[in-house]
Design a protein around this motif. Structure first.
Motif, short mmCIF file in Angstrom:
data_model
loop_
_atom_site.label_atom_id
_atom_site.label_comp_id
_atom_site.label_asym_id
_atom_site.label_seq_id
_atom_site.Cartn_x
_atom_site.Cartn_y
_atom_site.Cartn_z
N SER A 54 3.40 4.97 -6.81
CA SER A 54 2.51 4.92 -8.12
C SER A 54 1.18 4.06 -8.92
N ARG A 55 0.72 3.72 -8.39
CA ARG A 55 -0.08 2.59 -9.14
C ARG A 55 0.46 1.70 -9.70
N LEU A 105 2.91 0.04 -7.54
CA LEU A 105 2.75 -0.74 -6.53
C LEU A 105 2.27 -2.40 -7.07
N ASP A 106 1.25 -1.91 -8.93
CA ASP A 106 0.81 -3.17 -9.57
C ASP A 106 2.24 -3.78 -9.96
N LYS A 153 3.37 9.39 -2.48
CA LYS A 153 2.27 8.36 -3.00
C LYS A 153 3.37 7.50 -3.71
N TYR A 197 -4.27 1.83 -3.14
CA TYR A 197 -4.04 3.13 -3.91
C TYR A 197 -4.12 4.18 -3.00
N TYR A 204 1.04 -1.48 0.21
CA TYR A 204 -0.59 0.37 -0.15
C TYR A 204 0.66 1.41 -0.07
N THR A 205 0.43 2.28 -0.28
CA THR A 205 0.97 3.17 0.03
C THR A 205 0.30 4.54 1.09
N ASP A 215 -1.84 7.42 1.79
CA ASP A 215 -3.56 7.82 2.31
C ASP A 215 -4.00 8.58 2.88
#
Ligand code: SF4
Length: 254
Positions: free
Chosen positions: A232-233, A236-237, A230, A254, A217-218, A220
């Protein structure tokens, strides 16, 4: 800056990104934060800015307030998906953590048998046999491992006492898979654990620990330290997909 101090000993229910309808159990005082880490991203703020004056809630008070809240939720027809130990600091640092877990399991079985009991911990107390054994009795034993790099840990998680990441890793292995690893990825000035030099060694250790699941996670919410960003998406993906490719279930928030 607007950081959060949670009510104690019970807060919510709240809708959690990762956990569903979550009733929070906060074993720290209601007017401040007590933690064995002092993370620069902590939504509760820095330890020095949030020193409490009240004591921690007693075992008896936690059980009483939890039962009252569960009775209310049963009457309203809105049962929790999960009873989550979290809040203003490290729950396993409470001197009666193990007994409180037993009280909570008993009340869960009585009022909401389908709910999980979940502990969010920074792992600093898992060397204590009574904490280890209590965590073996909960449904979701979610333990923080942001990196395996000691320099990054000292900069970002900032343990307040002795902390040896190799010892923590060994204790994590001793859960024999009854563990969910939770890792915060983020970037900012002088701190960035999203690159290969961090992700690669972290992933190798995760494979050795063999958790039932990993949660990446990052950030929030607002953080006490300035300049944090953060992950990035896409980052993380990509990390999530590498964990899954290693045969370990993994989610990204995210
Ligand atoms: S471990 Fe959790 S509660 Fe403790 S300082 Fe870090 S983010 Fe805050």
């Amino acid at each position: 800056m607007s950081t959060v101090i949670y009510p104690s000993p019970i807060f919510g229910p709240i809708h959690s990104r990762r956990l569903g309808i979550s009733l929070g159990i906060n074993l720290q005082p209601a007017d401040g934060k007590v933690c064995t880490f002092d993370c620069i991203y902590c939504e509760c703020g820095f330890n020095k800015d949030r020193r409490p004056t009240l004591p921690r809630p007693s075992r008896q008070l936690v059980a009483q307030k939890l039962e009252e809240q569960l009775q209310k939720m049963v009457a309203e027809g809105q049962l929790p998906d999960v009873l989550t130990f979290a809040g203003n600091g490290e729950p396993t640092a409470h001197p009666h953590f193990a007994e409180i877990i037993d009280d909570t399991i008993r009340l869960r079985d009585q009022y909401c048998p389908h709910a999980k009991v979940c502990v969010l911990s920074n792992s600093t107390m898992i060397h204590r046999p009574e904490v280890h054994d209590a965590l073996m009795r909960v449904d979701d034993n979610i333990l923080k491992l942001d990196t395996v790099d000691p320099t990054y840990i000292n900069k970002v998680d900032r343990p307040t006492g002795h902390y040896d990441v190799q010892q923590i890793i060994e204790h994590m292995k001793s859960f024999h898979g009854h563990i969910i690893i939770q890792t915060m990825f983020m970037q900012g000035e002088g701190v960035d654990n999203t690159g290969e030099e961090f992700v690669g060694p972290w992933l190798e250790v995760v494979k050795q620990i063999k958790p039932q699941q990993v949660m990446v996670y990052t950030i929030d919410r607002e953080t006490p330290a300035q300049g944090l960003e953060k992950a990035s998406r896409e980052q993380l993906d990509a990390i999530r997909d590498r964990v899954i490719a290693a045969g370990i279930p993994c989610t990204a928030s995210y």
